[in-house]
Design a protein around this motif. Sequence first.
Motif, PDB file in Angstrom:
ATOM      1  N   THR A 226       0.821  -1.200   0.000  1.00 63.97           N
ATOM      2  CA  THR A 226       0.000   0.000   0.000  1.00 63.97           C
ATOM      3  C   THR A 226       0.860   1.258   0.000  1.00 63.97           C
ATOM      4  OG1 THR A 226      -2.047   0.873   0.935  1.00 63.97           O
ATOM      5  CG2 THR A 226      -0.296   0.341   2.497  1.00 63.97           C
ATOM      6  N   ASN A 227       0.272   2.346  -0.489  1.00 61.52           N
ATOM      7  CA  ASN A 227       0.884   3.663  -0.350  1.00 61.52           C
ATOM      8  C   ASN A 227       0.375   4.239   0.949  1.00 61.52           C
ATOM      9  OD1 ASN A 227       2.237   4.073  -3.028  1.00 61.52           O
ATOM     10  ND2 ASN A 227       0.151   3.640  -3.731  1.00 61.52           N
ATOM     11  N   TYR A 228       1.263   4.699   1.775  1.00 62.94           N
ATOM     12  CA  TYR A 228       0.900   5.047   3.142  1.00 62.94           C
ATOM     13  C   TYR A 228       1.426   6.429   3.485  1.00 62.94           C
ATOM     14  CZ  TYR A 228       0.318   4.288   8.146  1.00 62.94           C
ATOM     15  OH  TYR A 228      -0.069   4.377   9.447  1.00 62.94           O
ATOM     16  N   TYR A 229       0.518   7.363   3.797  1.00 62.11           N
ATOM     17  CA  TYR A 229       0.946   8.733   4.108  1.00 62.11           C
ATOM     18  C   TYR A 229       0.273   9.234   5.380  1.00 62.11           C
ATOM     19  CZ  TYR A 229       1.642   8.241  -0.932  1.00 62.11           C
ATOM     20  OH  TYR A 229       1.997   7.779  -2.164  1.00 62.11           O
ATOM     21  N   PRO A 230       1.007   9.899   6.259  1.00 64.55           N
ATOM     22  CA  PRO A 230       0.400  10.530   7.437  1.00 64.55           C
ATOM     23  C   PRO A 230      -0.567  11.628   6.981  1.00 64.55           C
ATOM     24  CG  PRO A 230       2.814  10.530   7.589  1.00 64.55           C
ATOM     25  CD  PRO A 230       2.463  10.083   6.221  1.00 64.55           C
ATOM     26  N   ALA A 231      -1.640  11.819   7.737  1.00 60.95           N
ATOM     27  CA  ALA A 231      -2.642  12.804   7.324  1.00 60.95           C
ATOM     28  C   ALA A 231      -3.347  13.386   8.546  1.00 60.95           C
ATOM     29  CB  ALA A 231      -3.667  12.145   6.398  1.00 60.95           C
ATOM     30  N   THR A 232      -4.047  14.493   8.331  1.00 54.95           N
ATOM     31  CA  THR A 232      -4.842  15.106   9.390  1.00 54.95           C
ATOM     32  C   THR A 232      -6.246  15.355   8.855  1.00 54.95           C
ATOM     33  OG1 THR A 232      -2.832  16.319   9.927  1.00 54.95           O
ATOM     34  CG2 THR A 232      -4.817  16.958  11.120  1.00 54.95           C
ATOM     35  N   VAL A 233      -7.255  14.975   9.648  1.00 53.42           N
ATOM     36  CA  VAL A 233      -8.634  15.178   9.205  1.00 53.42           C
ATOM     37  C   VAL A 233      -8.939  16.673   9.200  1.00 53.42           C
ATOM     38  CG1 VAL A 233     -11.062  14.745   9.739  1.00 53.42           C
ATOM     39  CG2 VAL A 233      -9.350  12.943  10.105  1.00 53.42           C
ATOM     40  N   VAL A 234      -9.578  17.152   8.093  1.00 50.82           N
ATOM     41  CA  VAL A 234      -9.938  18.566   7.991  1.00 50.82           C
ATOM     42  C   VAL A 234     -11.434  18.746   8.251  1.00 50.82           C
ATOM     43  CG1 VAL A 234     -10.046  20.569   6.478  1.00 50.82           C
ATOM     44  CG2 VAL A 234      -8.057  19.041   6.390  1.00 50.82           C
ATOM     45  N   SER A 235     -12.233  17.943   7.530  1.00 47.05           N
ATOM     46  CA  SER A 235     -13.681  18.059   7.709  1.00 47.05           C
ATOM     47  C   SER A 235     -14.346  16.815   7.149  1.00 47.05           C
ATOM     48  CB  SER A 235     -14.201  19.290   6.958  1.00 47.05           C
ATOM     49  OG  SER A 235     -13.984  19.079   5.568  1.00 47.05           O
ATOM     50  N   PHE A 236     -15.658  16.680   7.408  1.00 47.53           N
ATOM     51  CA  PHE A 236     -16.360  15.546   6.789  1.00 47.53           C
ATOM     52  C   PHE A 236     -17.769  15.950   6.415  1.00 47.53           C
ATOM     53  CE2 PHE A 236     -17.321  15.192  11.259  1.00 47.53           C
ATOM     54  CZ  PHE A 236     -18.667  14.886  11.279  1.00 47.53           C
ATOM     55  N   GLU A 237     -18.354  15.223   5.498  1.00 42.04           N
ATOM     56  CA  GLU A 237     -19.740  15.455   5.092  1.00 42.04           C
ATOM     57  C   GLU A 237     -20.376  14.128   4.759  1.00 42.04           C
ATOM     58  OE1 GLU A 237     -19.587  16.709   0.558  1.00 42.04           O
ATOM     59  OE2 GLU A 237     -17.829  17.480   1.624  1.00 42.04           O
ATOM     60  N   SER A 238     -21.689  14.030   4.757  1.00 44.97           N
ATOM     61  CA  SER A 238     -22.363  12.788   4.373  1.00 44.97           C
ATOM     62  C   SER A 238     -22.190  12.545   2.890  1.00 44.97           C
ATOM     63  CB  SER A 238     -23.859  12.895   4.672  1.00 44.97           C
ATOM     64  OG  SER A 238     -24.051  12.865   6.043  1.00 44.97           O
ATOM     65  N   TYR A 239     -22.055  11.256   2.556  1.00 44.24           N
ATOM     66  CA  TYR A 239     -21.900  10.914   1.155  1.00 44.24           C
ATOM     67  C   TYR A 239     -22.464   9.524   0.960  1.00 44.24           C
ATOM     68  CZ  TYR A 239     -19.558   9.360  -3.088  1.00 44.24           C
ATOM     69  OH  TYR A 239     -19.285   8.845  -4.324  1.00 44.24           O
ATOM     70  N   LYS A 240     -23.496   9.399   0.114  1.00 45.12           N
ATOM     71  CA  LYS A 240     -24.228   8.138  -0.007  1.00 45.12           C
ATOM     72  C   LYS A 240     -24.561   7.642   1.395  1.00 45.12           C
ATOM     73  CE  LYS A 240     -22.234   7.008  -4.468  1.00 45.12           C
ATOM     74  NZ  LYS A 240     -21.301   6.128  -5.157  1.00 45.12           N
ATOM     75  N   ASP A 241     -24.280   6.341   1.720  1.00 42.97           N
ATOM     76  CA  ASP A 241     -24.554   5.953   3.104  1.00 42.97           C
ATOM     77  C   ASP A 241     -23.278   5.945   3.947  1.00 42.97           C
ATOM     78  OD1 ASP A 241     -23.511   3.928   1.703  1.00 42.97           O
ATOM     79  OD2 ASP A 241     -25.014   2.414   2.245  1.00 42.97           O
ATOM     80  N   GLU A 242     -22.241   6.652   3.426  1.00 44.95           N
ATOM     81  CA  GLU A 242     -21.004   6.745   4.193  1.00 44.95           C
ATOM     82  C   GLU A 242     -20.710   8.218   4.473  1.00 44.95           C
ATOM     83  OE1 GLU A 242     -17.954   3.431   2.874  1.00 44.95           O
ATOM     84  OE2 GLU A 242     -18.605   4.618   1.171  1.00 44.95           O
ATOM     85  N   TYR A 243     -19.443   8.473   4.705  1.00 42.36           N
ATOM     86  CA  TYR A 243     -19.017   9.853   4.896  1.00 42.36           C
ATOM     87  C   TYR A 243     -17.884  10.150   3.937  1.00 42.36           C
ATOM     88  CZ  TYR A 243     -21.858   9.624   9.018  1.00 42.36           C
ATOM     89  OH  TYR A 243     -22.917   9.477   9.859  1.00 42.36           O
ATOM     90  N   LEU A 244     -17.814  11.392   3.522  1.00 38.93           N
ATOM     91  CA  LEU A 244     -16.710  11.828   2.685  1.00 38.93           C
ATOM     92  C   LEU A 244     -15.836  12.712   3.566  1.00 38.93           C
ATOM     93  CD1 LEU A 244     -15.787  11.525  -0.246  1.00 38.93           C
ATOM     94  CD2 LEU A 244     -16.972  13.669  -0.757  1.00 38.93           C
ATOM     95  N   VAL A 245     -14.607  12.238   3.762  1.00 33.62           N
ATOM     96  CA  VAL A 245     -13.718  12.953   4.684  1.00 33.62           C
ATOM     97  C   VAL A 245     -12.690  13.715   3.873  1.00 33.62           C
ATOM     98  CG1 VAL A 245     -12.078  12.702   6.580  1.00 33.62           C
ATOM     99  CG2 VAL A 245     -14.036  11.140   6.408  1.00 33.62           C
ATOM    100  N   LYS A 246     -12.457  14.959   4.287  1.00 31.42           N
ATOM    101  CA  LYS A 246     -11.394  15.742   3.662  1.00 31.42           C
ATOM    102  C   LYS A 246     -10.201  15.702   4.601  1.00 31.42           C
ATOM    103  CE  LYS A 246     -12.344  19.649   1.393  1.00 31.42           C
ATOM    104  NZ  LYS A 246     -12.759  21.072   1.327  1.00 31.42           N
ATOM    105  N   ALA A 247      -9.042  15.262   4.071  1.00 33.62           N
ATOM    106  CA  ALA A 247      -7.867  15.138   4.935  1.00 33.62           C
ATOM    107  C   ALA A 247      -6.697  15.850   4.301  1.00 33.62           C
ATOM    108  CB  ALA A 247      -7.530  13.664   5.150  1.00 33.62           C
TER     109      ALA A 247
END
Lengths: 398, 273
Positions: A263-284
């Motif tokens: 896998t490609n693996y990168y450290p990240a920080t969550v910025v925001s999230f919103e509902s998307y279909k029956d999941e969530y769309l996270v901006k990181a």
Amino acid sequence: MTQEIIFRTIHCTNDLPYGGIGKPLNTFPVAASHITRAFGDFKALDDVSVTINAGEFFSLLGPSGCGKTTLLRIIAGFDYPDSGSLTFDGKDILDLPPEKRHVNTIFQTYALFPHLSVYDNIAFALKLKKRSKEEIDEKVWRFVRMVQLEDHVFKKPSQLSGGQKQRVAIARALINEPNVLLLDEPLSALDAKLRQNLLVELDKIHDQVGITFIYVTHDQSEALSVSDHIAVMNKGKVLQIGTPYEIYEAPATEFVAKFIGETNYYPATVVSFESYKDEYLVKALVPELGGEVLVTDFEPQEPGKEVAYTVRPEKVHIATELHTKADRLINSYSGVVEEPVYSGFQSKYFVKLDNGSTVKVLKQHENYMDDGPDIEWKDHVYVSWSAEDGFLIKEMGQ
Amino acid sequence: MKEHDIERLHARNNQVHLSFSNIMLVFVLFFLFIPLIVVVTYSFNETKEMNFTGFTLQWYKKLFTDSSALWAAFTNSLLVAMLSSITATILGSMAAIGIKWYQFKARKAIISVSYLPMVLPEVIVGVSMLIFFSSLNINLGLFTIYIAHTTFNLPFVFLLVSARLDEFDYSTIEAARDLGATETQSLFKVVIPSILPGILSGLLMSVTMSLEDFVITFFVTGAGSDTLPLYVYSQIRYGVSPVINALSMIVILGTMALAWVCKSFLKTIAANS
Ligand SMILES: Nc1ncnc2c1ncn2[C@@H]1O[C@H](COP(=O)(O)OP(=O)(O)OP(=O)(O)O)[C@@H](O)[C@H]1O
Ligand SMILES: [Mg+2]
């Protein structure tokens, strides 16, 4: 010799050879909870809990030394945990000696009795139970036919090949009609081709006898291909239990993500999230990719949380032109092919992005019409993948 | 390798060369067997003289009809050899198994101590045994000889069985337990059959060493409990009787027969394992 076994193995997969052994055996669920086992200061098992359903093919997967054999030995009764409990069918059996548990083991080294013939090895359990000569003879031959050792019945283990020894070990354990079969890396001593064939055979035997198999391996592809559930272990801990699909597509921890597949693996920080279909769309925010990415997740993620962003190499699209479907949900980057690794039906590319990070890409070769021109060293390319194909790892460092 | 290749190899090995190693071989065999040949020859000699005067079987006759003291000593030797070798084999094998697989205090110490009787000079062992027995007021006799022989046989059995155990795969015991054997059953059905060659060689070695021991036996023997070596030595004061030669002949034949039986027995075991 090996060639011959492979041939026979392939041959037998075509004509259902296990018709001989009769009705499926009884089985039961196995549950280990909060098992800890220390050798001196070293914890070989650290608060391990697994529940194994009746009749399933369950794999314990982990690198060498992570405690797989130790857990198996505790289940078989050769070792005793410092704390925790172990139940078969809901009944605590920790105080039962190995010979009283309805469990049989196929050992990492086979552990055939060197002074006994194949026949007597297989008959061992029945002779202990003082069954009549006729019954023993009839049953031993049934199992000998099941594992296709008719030509080797009166040989000594030292005269058998690795694959044949393994079959003797299987027959010797199954003739005892265990409710659970424990297998400790039974294929690790064999060559790759034979391993594949015997794995298929094991799976077939499992389907036929219908009992719980607990299968120990450090080979992720073995575990992924035959298991109903997999427990991934590292350093004495169970990190994740799930179906092969869950383990591969939604690894829970950094170790699982890196140990299973690539896998490609990168450290990240969550910025925001919103509902998307029956999941969530996270901006990181992913500094190594030079900015923010969108990624889907089952749960809302708290802004500011430190996570890791990862995407499997085969989920990455690579082309000399920018992907036409580019939209908000596609992450696209341009870069240069640093190192193409050709391996027949697929190629692996290490692409150096303009900001200096590297993305691993795996591409299956199809044909010229679909693939377009070959991608070569130093080519300028675009890599892109969908938000649905990346995932977030919330537990880092293990 | 093809069959005719093997035959050719054998043929080559069977050719006799006058090489250095062959000459050495002849010399060694010569020096080893000359005493035996002398003894056998003199056992058929008419007189006690050192030159061969004529063929006779009278010493054999005397051996079988008129040597009750010798036979008593022989019986003593045999009895002690049997009992001490069996005791040493049982104790030594159990010790080897216990030390190999069980963890307990003083394990290392026991290992080093158990080799002592093997490396100490026999005189020391003999004297210390003598002191030990007399401090306990035990009457010297066959019993003390039996104890002493068991003691010096033990380390050999221990060593031979331990060596065999080192090659033994412990997981076969677990496999036996796994398949329903109790601890005792796995000992008799798996462990002992696998290490039997080691146990048997320990037994044979014990018998031989017990039969031939002189020094230690000399210290711990009591009145009327002479073993064969002690008896023979005591007779030398009266000059070497050709009866002893006749006995030697019998012992040589007996040993050869025993060695042959053991060899074929061990071969069958080896073929089966
Ligand atoms: N009897 C023992 N005494 C001390 N340490 C032990 C003992 N048995 C196992 N260990 C340690 O426990 C750890 C786990 O061992 P275990 O045999 O369970 O590993 P494993 O996952 O089966 O590895 P492998 O894939 O190499 O077989 C190892 O680090 C090992 O050194
Ligand atoms: Mg292991």
